[in-house]
Motif scaffolding. Structure first.
Motif, PDB file in Angstrom:
ATOM      1  N   VAL A  96       0.719  -1.114   0.033  1.00 56.91           N
ATOM      2  CA  VAL A  96      -0.015  -0.085   0.012  1.00 56.91           C
ATOM      3  C   VAL A  96       0.950   1.403   0.129  1.00 56.91           C
ATOM      4  N   GLU A  97       2.101   1.033   0.220  1.00 57.14           N
ATOM      5  CA  GLU A  97       3.052   2.295   0.284  1.00 57.14           C
ATOM      6  C   GLU A  97       4.070   2.046  -0.430  1.00 57.14           C
ATOM      7  N   PRO A  98       4.431   1.835  -1.720  1.00 58.42           N
ATOM      8  CA  PRO A  98       5.413   1.237  -2.532  1.00 58.42           C
ATOM      9  C   PRO A  98       6.782   1.936  -2.015  1.00 58.42           C
ATOM     10  N   ARG A  99       7.034   3.145  -1.792  1.00 60.73           N
ATOM     11  CA  ARG A  99       7.960   3.583  -1.277  1.00 60.73           C
ATOM     12  C   ARG A  99       8.857   2.933   0.030  1.00 60.73           C
ATOM     13  N   ARG A 100       7.982   2.418   0.682  1.00 58.12           N
ATOM     14  CA  ARG A 100       8.590   1.543   1.690  1.00 58.12           C
ATOM     15  C   ARG A 100       9.205   0.181   1.339  1.00 58.12           C
ATOM     16  N   LEU A 101       9.000  -0.122   0.026  1.00 54.77           N
ATOM     17  CA  LEU A 101       9.843  -1.608  -0.429  1.00 54.77           C
ATOM     18  C   LEU A 101      11.289  -0.944  -1.028  1.00 54.77           C
ATOM     19  N   ASP A 102      12.133  -1.232   0.188  1.00 55.38           N
ATOM     20  CA  ASP A 102      13.761  -0.912  -0.011  1.00 55.38           C
ATOM     21  C   ASP A 102      14.372  -2.110  -0.235  1.00 55.38           C
ATOM     22  N   GLU A 103      15.772  -2.157   0.113  1.00 61.34           N
ATOM     23  CA  GLU A 103      16.497  -3.391  -0.241  1.00 61.34           C
ATOM     24  C   GLU A 103      16.426  -4.083   1.441  1.00 61.34           C
ATOM     25  N   GLU A 104      16.214  -3.595   2.116  1.00 63.85           N
ATOM     26  CA  GLU A 104      16.046  -4.303   3.488  1.00 63.85           C
ATOM     27  C   GLU A 104      14.771  -4.808   3.573  1.00 63.85           C
ATOM     28  N   ALA A 105      13.708  -4.191   3.163  1.00 63.16           N
ATOM     29  CA  ALA A 105      12.424  -4.873   3.275  1.00 63.16           C
ATOM     30  C   ALA A 105      12.339  -5.878   2.011  1.00 63.16           C
ATOM     31  N   ALA A 106      13.165  -6.061   0.987  1.00 59.27           N
ATOM     32  CA  ALA A 106      13.060  -7.027   0.023  1.00 59.27           C
ATOM     33  C   ALA A 106      13.629  -8.236   0.430  1.00 59.27           C
ATOM     34  N   VAL A 107      14.872  -8.212   1.308  1.00 57.73           N
ATOM     35  CA  VAL A 107      15.605  -9.213   1.799  1.00 57.73           C
ATOM     36  C   VAL A 107      14.558  -9.713   2.884  1.00 57.73           C
ATOM     37  N   ALA A 108      14.157  -8.871   3.713  1.00 64.35           N
ATOM     38  CA  ALA A 108      13.338  -9.501   4.890  1.00 64.35           C
ATOM     39  C   ALA A 108      12.162 -10.310   4.347  1.00 64.35           C
ATOM     40  N   LEU A 109      11.640  -9.962   3.294  1.00 61.30           N
ATOM     41  CA  LEU A 109      10.388 -10.580   2.777  1.00 61.30           C
ATOM     42  C   LEU A 109      10.829 -11.958   2.130  1.00 61.30           C
ATOM     43  N   LEU A 110      12.010 -11.887   1.273  1.00 61.03           N
ATOM     44  CA  LEU A 110      12.720 -13.038   0.567  1.00 61.03           C
ATOM     45  C   LEU A 110      12.884 -14.281   1.801  1.00 61.03           C
ATOM     46  N   HIS A 111      13.516 -13.693   2.886  1.00 57.77           N
ATOM     47  CA  HIS A 111      13.841 -14.715   3.981  1.00 57.77           C
ATOM     48  C   HIS A 111      12.886 -15.142   4.745  1.00 57.77           C
ATOM     49  N   SER A 112      11.462 -14.518   4.739  1.00 56.97           N
ATOM     50  CA  SER A 112      10.557 -14.769   5.516  1.00 56.97           C
ATOM     51  C   SER A 112       9.776 -16.097   4.945  1.00 56.97           C
ATOM     52  N   PRO A 113       8.670 -16.690   5.694  1.00 54.06           N
ATOM     53  CA  PRO A 113       7.822 -17.902   5.183  1.00 54.06           C
ATOM     54  C   PRO A 113       7.190 -17.438   3.726  1.00 54.06           C
ATOM     55  N   LEU A 114       6.870 -16.139   3.651  1.00 54.62           N
ATOM     56  CA  LEU A 114       6.327 -15.725   2.239  1.00 54.62           C
ATOM     57  C   LEU A 114       7.206 -16.064   1.077  1.00 54.62           C
ATOM     58  N   GLY A 115       8.614 -15.784   1.208  1.00 57.65           N
ATOM     59  CA  GLY A 115       9.531 -16.006   0.257  1.00 57.65           C
ATOM     60  C   GLY A 115      10.291 -17.480   0.114  1.00 57.65           C
ATOM     61  N   GLY A 116      10.492 -17.864   1.592  1.00 58.66           N
ATOM     62  CA  GLY A 116      11.266 -19.044   1.673  1.00 58.66           C
ATOM     63  C   GLY A 116      12.700 -19.261   1.375  1.00 58.66           C
ATOM     64  N   ALA A 117      13.333 -18.259   1.083  1.00 57.47           N
ATOM     65  CA  ALA A 117      14.813 -18.161   0.426  1.00 57.47           C
ATOM     66  C   ALA A 117      15.858 -18.314   1.686  1.00 57.47           C
TER      67      ALA A 117
END
Length: 668
Positions: A447-468
């Motif tokens: 809902v706030e695209p500007r919040r998607l930075d490198e730190e947020a991207a890595v956190a999402l990838l390593h979370s259960p949502l991404g599974g990396a």
């Protein structure tokens, strides 16, 4: 087809500790006010339970006995214990005891009075609803095209748009309401003390009250109160209606108060109306264990109780002290006395004696150079106690100052040596729950695209949502970087990673195995954006859309099913984690449902601000699974009133932990 039968868990009634003559004296007390003071483990709550059971056994209708405590969760646990004890004493099931928090009791008074007058029932104004109104009003103060209507001091103006300022302003207004301080009195105090911020806050409070009144008159037709105003409004209603007050006093034959030190002035005013004037009133307190001062609790109320609540003849209320500790032996009591020397206030109740047959107990103090070495020692000590001394896992606990800061290294060390742990949902703020944090982060980035930075991207990838895992992330970065260099793009891999989550088409040429986590996160971001953009969509709708598309429900339920099928230790640990995560997500959906019920038109951003702004665990009615045998990890705040055979206080020498003093950063 599966058939399920819901069974209410039986209440666990502790053993009666009535070999103490002082406890028996308290149980037998039926006339006038009485203050019972006792340190930890002296049996205050057990004595209260025995007293209520004794009144019922004597023939008193349970609905004429009122037991007041601080929170809804505390009231629920106390109600179950009282009900179990009544059944044990009388041998029959009776009507439910009247065990309420002060807010619930006040709300019941207001609702009953409204029904008798034929008016709509009042409603509780929730935190997010208050924050929404406050932040909308604050917007007027930062509008450069118009003068500031409240006159905020210049040094505060940069903070007016922040969530923290709105939260602290709401806290100030609640503390003022608890003490009966209105806008005029707050402004007078501000001028007398030279506090321009208080004068501005008084102007704001006056408009806030007017806006609420207008919403009530033009909206649902029912009055709305926050928790602080609720108790004060009930007291004002009883004061203005002598007949109603007299009827309520006649209805209540006995009143008991647990945790008097956690009450605030508004609650004491209400208590004096319904139980003052020499009525049978028994209050239990430990002046040293007030844990809700940050919410307005005032432990000095304990010392003022005898003078405030007098007998029918006008004499001060009698005070008795419980002096026997049923929880600690001589060695433990000696250690606590050494610590208690630094505490202020009366000290008579701290001179506890152990019961004659109590083992002395053991107190050890260990100093470590690093957090890692401390966590390793704790893990080995708990494992040794279980394997060599036979202490059940559920009879051990680790108490920390801050779950957010201290839990990760402790949990890693404990799990490494096979120590099962549990962190209850009520011990950790919702946004810090491991299963909830990625969902909230995903919604925020959607809902706030500007919040998607490198730190947020890595956190999402390593979370259960991404599974990396780290290797998958590194391979993904290398693949994106190689594609970019081939086309002359020299941007760093972090920027390429963020771009891939925003536009997953760039992942088409990356090896499928390494691109899968990014594609999963990108798909969920798109799902959240699409759900949020739908007409009339609520945060509940957005959460459900993401949850269904994530596949986490099937994955976690599968982990639980596999553990039941093969019984392997690894599967068992995964099942425990899945069970914990499902509980946390249930709590999130429960919070979202209540948010939508209260604020049906509010945006998802408002919900995220509300949840992410929680600094203490919120109350929830969501069901929680039974964890079985496990060591509990919790804060000292949550440990109040509980007991175990072995307790570790971790990080006691460090200055971490919650810092409630910063709540007064603006207001003093």
């Amino acid at each position: 087809m599966h058939a399920y039968r819901l069974v209410r868990r039986p209440a666990q009634d502790g053993p009666a500790r009535l070999d103490d003559p002082v406890q028996r004296q308290v149980v037998a007390h039926t006339t006038g006010p009485l203050l019972v003071i006792g340190g930890p483990g002296t049996g205050k709550t057990e004595t209260l339970i025995e007293a209520v059971a004794a009144r019922v056994a004597e023939g008193t209708d349970p609905e004429r006995i009122l037991v007041l405590t601080f929170g809804r969760r505390d009231a629920s646990a106390l109600r179950d214990r009282i009900e179990a004890r009544i059944v044990g004493v009388t041998g029959r099931v009776v009507r439910e005891p009247l065990v309420r928090s002060f807010s619930a009791y006040a709300f019941g008074l207001l609702r009953r009075a409204a029904a008798e007058r034929g008016e709509p029932a009042p409603r509780l104004l929730t935190g997010p609803e208050q924050d929404l109104i406050i932040r909308e009003l604050l917007e007027a103060a930062v509008d450069d095209s118009a003068p500031d209507p409240y006159g905020w001091p210049e040094e505060l103006r940069p903070a007016l748009r922040t969530r923290a300022f709105a939260s602290q302003l709401r806290d100030l207004m609640q503390r003022a309401a608890e003490r009966g301080i209105g806008p005029d009195e707050l402004a007078r105090l501000g001028r007398r003390l030279g506090r321009a911020d208080w004068v501005a806050a008084a102007r704001f409070l006056r408009e806030y009250i007017a806006v609420l009144a207008l919403r009530d008159a033009t909206g649902r037709g029912s009055l709305a109160y926050d928790n602080a105003e609720l108790v004060r409004a009930a007291a004002r209603m009883l004061t203005d209606d002598p007949a109603l007050l007299e009827a309520e006093r006649r209805r209540l034959r006995y009143v008991y108060v647990d945790e008097l030190a956690d009450t605030d002035p508004a609650q004491i005013d209400l208590l004096s109306l319904i139980a003052g004037g020499g009525k049978p009133l028994v209050a239990f307190a430990d002046p040293d264990s007030s844990t809700y001062a940050f919410r307005g609790a005032d432990p000095t109320i304990v010392g003022e109780f005898p003078g405030r609540f007098r007998t029918a003849a006008g004499a001060p209320a009698r005070t008795v002290t419980l002096g026997t500790s049923y929880r600690c032996g001589a060695a433990l009591l000696a250690a606590t006395r050494r610590v208690a020397r630094r505490l202020r206030g009366p000290a008579a109740h701290r001179a506890l004696r152990p019961r004659p047959d109590a083992p002395p107990g053991v107190v050890e103090v260990r100093v470590f150079r690093t957090v890692t070495s401390e966590a390793a020692y704790v893990a080995n000590a708990l494992r040794e106690a279980h394997l060599l001394d036979g202490v059940p896992w559920s009879r051990m606990a680790v108490v920390v100052r801050s779950t957010a800061r201290q839990l990760p290294p402790l949990q890693r060390a404990l799990h490494a040596v096979g120590v099962p742990t549990v962190v209850h949902a009520e011990d950790l703020p919702l946004h810090q729950q491991p299963a909830v944090a990625p969902l909230l982060l995903l919604l925020r980035c959607a809902v706030e695209p500007r919040r998607l930075d490198e730190e947020a991207a890595v956190a999402l990838l390593h979370s259960p949502l991404g599974g990396a895992d780290p290797l998958a992330e590194r391979r993904l970065r290398q693949g994106l970087r190689a594609l970019a260099l081939a086309s002359g793009d020299r941007r760093p891999s972090g920027e390429l990673l963020v771009e891939a989550l925003r536009d997953p088409s760039v992942l088409a040429d990356v090896e499928r195995g390494w691109a899968a986590p990014a594609k999963a996160v990108a798909r969920l971001l798109a799902t959240a954006r699409e759900a949020a953009a739908a007409p009339g969509a609520t945060v509940e709708d957005v959460l459900w859309a993401v949850w269904r598309d994530s596949g986490l429900a099937d994955r976690w339920l599968g982990a639980i099913g596999r553990a039941r099928a093969d019984g392997a230790e690894t599967a068992h640990w995964r099942a425990l984690a899945a069970d914990r995560d499902l509980d946390a997500v249930m709590a999130l959906f429960d919070t979202a449902a209540r948010f939508v019920d209260r604020l049906p038109g509010a945006r998802t951003e408002v919900f995220l601000d509300h949840v992410l702004g929680q600094e203490v665990p919120s109350d929830t009615r969501a069901p929680v699974g039974d964890r079985g045998e496990a060591v509990r990890l919790l804060t000292a705040h949550a440990a109040k009133g509980l007991e175990w055979d072995l307790v570790v206080v971790a990080g006691g020498g460090r200055g971490g932990g919650a810092d409630w003093a910063r709540r007064g950063a603006c207001w003093g």
